[in-house]
Design a protein around this motif. Sequence first.
Motif, PDB file in Angstrom:
ATOM      1  N   PRO A   1     -20.680  -0.241  -2.280  1.00 28.66           N
ATOM      2  CA  PRO A   1     -20.876   0.970  -1.475  1.00 28.66           C
ATOM      3  C   PRO A   1     -19.718   1.948  -1.621  1.00 28.66           C
ATOM      4  CG  PRO A   1     -20.192  -0.864  -0.085  1.00 28.66           C
ATOM      5  CD  PRO A   1     -20.426  -1.431  -1.460  1.00 28.66           C
TER       6      PRO A   1
ATOM      7  N   GLU B   1     -22.029   5.759  -4.744  1.00 36.93           N
ATOM      8  CA  GLU B   1     -23.353   5.176  -4.536  1.00 36.93           C
ATOM      9  C   GLU B   1     -24.213   6.097  -3.670  1.00 36.93           C
ATOM     10  OE1 GLU B   1     -25.562   1.040  -3.200  1.00 36.93           O
ATOM     11  OE2 GLU B   1     -24.000   1.891  -1.942  1.00 36.93           O
ATOM     12  N   GLU B   2     -23.595   6.769  -2.711  1.00 34.19           N
ATOM     13  CA  GLU B   2     -24.349   7.710  -1.882  1.00 34.19           C
ATOM     14  C   GLU B   2     -24.917   8.843  -2.740  1.00 34.19           C
ATOM     15  OE1 GLU B   2     -25.195   7.378   1.326  1.00 34.19           O
ATOM     16  OE2 GLU B   2     -24.255   5.404   1.169  1.00 34.19           O
TER      17      GLU B   2
ATOM     18  N   GLU C   1     -14.151   9.749  -9.824  1.00 31.85           N
ATOM     19  CA  GLU C   1     -15.575   9.440  -9.843  1.00 31.85           C
ATOM     20  C   GLU C   1     -16.435  10.646 -10.208  1.00 31.85           C
ATOM     21  OE1 GLU C   1     -16.465   7.668  -6.044  1.00 31.85           O
ATOM     22  OE2 GLU C   1     -15.764   5.683  -6.699  1.00 31.85           O
TER      23      GLU C   1
ATOM     24  N   TRP D   1     -25.653   8.556  -5.915  1.00 33.12           N
ATOM     25  CA  TRP D   1     -26.734   7.933  -6.686  1.00 33.12           C
ATOM     26  C   TRP D   1     -28.013   7.906  -5.850  1.00 33.12           C
ATOM     27  CZ3 TRP D   1     -30.201   3.969  -6.430  1.00 33.12           C
ATOM     28  CH2 TRP D   1     -30.814   3.562  -7.627  1.00 33.12           C
ATOM     29  N   LYS D   2     -27.890   7.592  -4.563  1.00 31.10           N
ATOM     30  CA  LYS D   2     -29.060   7.549  -3.683  1.00 31.10           C
ATOM     31  C   LYS D   2     -29.665   8.938  -3.497  1.00 31.10           C
ATOM     32  CE  LYS D   2     -27.713   3.451  -1.013  1.00 31.10           C
ATOM     33  NZ  LYS D   2     -27.323   2.949   0.330  1.00 31.10           N
TER      34      LYS D   2
ATOM     35  N   ARG E   1     -25.978   2.952 -11.318  1.00 23.76           N
ATOM     36  CA  ARG E   1     -25.767   2.673  -9.894  1.00 23.76           C
ATOM     37  C   ARG E   1     -24.491   1.851  -9.708  1.00 23.76           C
ATOM     38  NH1 ARG E   1     -30.117   0.803  -5.281  1.00 23.76           N
ATOM     39  NH2 ARG E   1     -28.653   1.031  -3.532  1.00 23.76           N
ATOM     40  N   PRO E   2     -23.581   2.306  -8.846  1.00 23.41           N
ATOM     41  CA  PRO E   2     -22.340   1.552  -8.605  1.00 23.41           C
ATOM     42  C   PRO E   2     -22.636   0.172  -8.025  1.00 23.41           C
ATOM     43  CG  PRO E   2     -22.150   3.801  -7.798  1.00 23.41           C
ATOM     44  CD  PRO E   2     -23.594   3.588  -8.133  1.00 23.41           C
ATOM     45  N   ARG E   3     -21.752  -0.757  -8.272  1.00 16.99           N
ATOM     46  CA  ARG E   3     -21.960  -2.129  -7.808  1.00 16.99           C
ATOM     47  C   ARG E   3     -21.644  -2.315  -6.335  1.00 16.99           C
ATOM     48  NH1 ARG E   3     -19.490  -5.740 -12.854  1.00 16.99           N
ATOM     49  NH2 ARG E   3     -20.906  -4.911 -14.459  1.00 16.99           N
TER      50      ARG E   3
ATOM     51  N   SER F   1     -31.664   9.464  -6.581  1.00 21.66           N
ATOM     52  CA  SER F   1     -32.861   8.622  -6.572  1.00 21.66           C
ATOM     53  C   SER F   1     -33.914   9.180  -5.626  1.00 21.66           C
ATOM     54  CB  SER F   1     -32.481   7.201  -6.155  1.00 21.66           C
ATOM     55  OG  SER F   1     -33.619   6.358  -6.137  1.00 21.66           O
TER      56      SER F   1
END
Length: 352
Positions: free
Chosen positions: A316, A320-321, A246, A323-324, A312-314, A327
Amino acid sequence: MTAKAILQYSEAKAAASQTQTLRIVPLDSRYAHLDALIGKLRERDRVTFDLQVDGLRHRVEWPLDFSEYRVIASTTPVSLHLSTRGSFPELEVLRSHLLHSDLDLLTYYTCSTSSARYLQNSQDRMDWFFALDFFVDGPGMPPALREEVVRDLTGWLENRSHRSRLTWVNSLNAMLRVVLEDIEHDGLDTSLIVRDTRRYFEGFLLEFDRTVPLERYLENRARTIGMGPEVESCFAYLGKPLPLQERGPAERMKELAAYLVALQNDALSLRKEEGQEQGHLHLKTYFPDSREYVSFLNDFYQARYADFLAQRPRGPGPLEELWKVCSQWICGSLVWHLTSRRYNLGQFDILP
């Protein structure tokens, strides 16, 4: 002991000593102003403001999603105490500058973790970052000296016993030592932070080169905005390491977030740079016509933000963390730029 266990132990051990620093205090007017703006932005899917360029007002409209944005630490102040961790007279000289420019607020509006250790380390990094920005990009820095300074900064990352002939460079490296060793003492790996910090330093070499084409300028600004090491630091304190497969998508997320934050900075710091950093290469240099300039601001931001949302991953997970984290930085940076006394010199109005 695992890195996570070490971090939990370190935070528990540090809690007593940080009680006074991390006390709850009434919000000052700066927090109230920022929080009021955030409340409005949560109800919208874009931010709209008028930007004054070359004496003319232009409409800027950027898509943004504040629905998941949250301010973690506006009532948990951290002290500007890096100057107490060593002999850093440069920081004391800059203290009033740091406070007047609201540089002590950026941590609160960009962080993604309530870790007290992270919050203090983040503020220490902000102190170091803006001291570095002041000395390396300031009017007192001869361009001919920049290459030597970058060699000394990157040389120290390779060998922490490296010394420069310039006293202020040694002070900046000593500040960074405090920041990195605090992270390492918490049992966290700093290798990616150091790697991205090196890229940040190397980007300084192009900041006064007016032969750089626009595409290369934008790529370099994604480095010199300093997002890489900041995101990696915050993500390290979340304690959710990424699987190796990833790492590629993670780098793309960071790059897109850096493009967006750099564009925020370019657009909203134009008045400051034109008045205080003459000779510094900035985005407006490529657009003599202000209408073309603002059109580019809108189109480029919209395209990069759409790319960021698509990343953004689909489901959790650690990616995704991350990505947050990115953001949160995009949203918090925009709010801070729109309200900071460092940038809001009357050249833009936020519209309903």
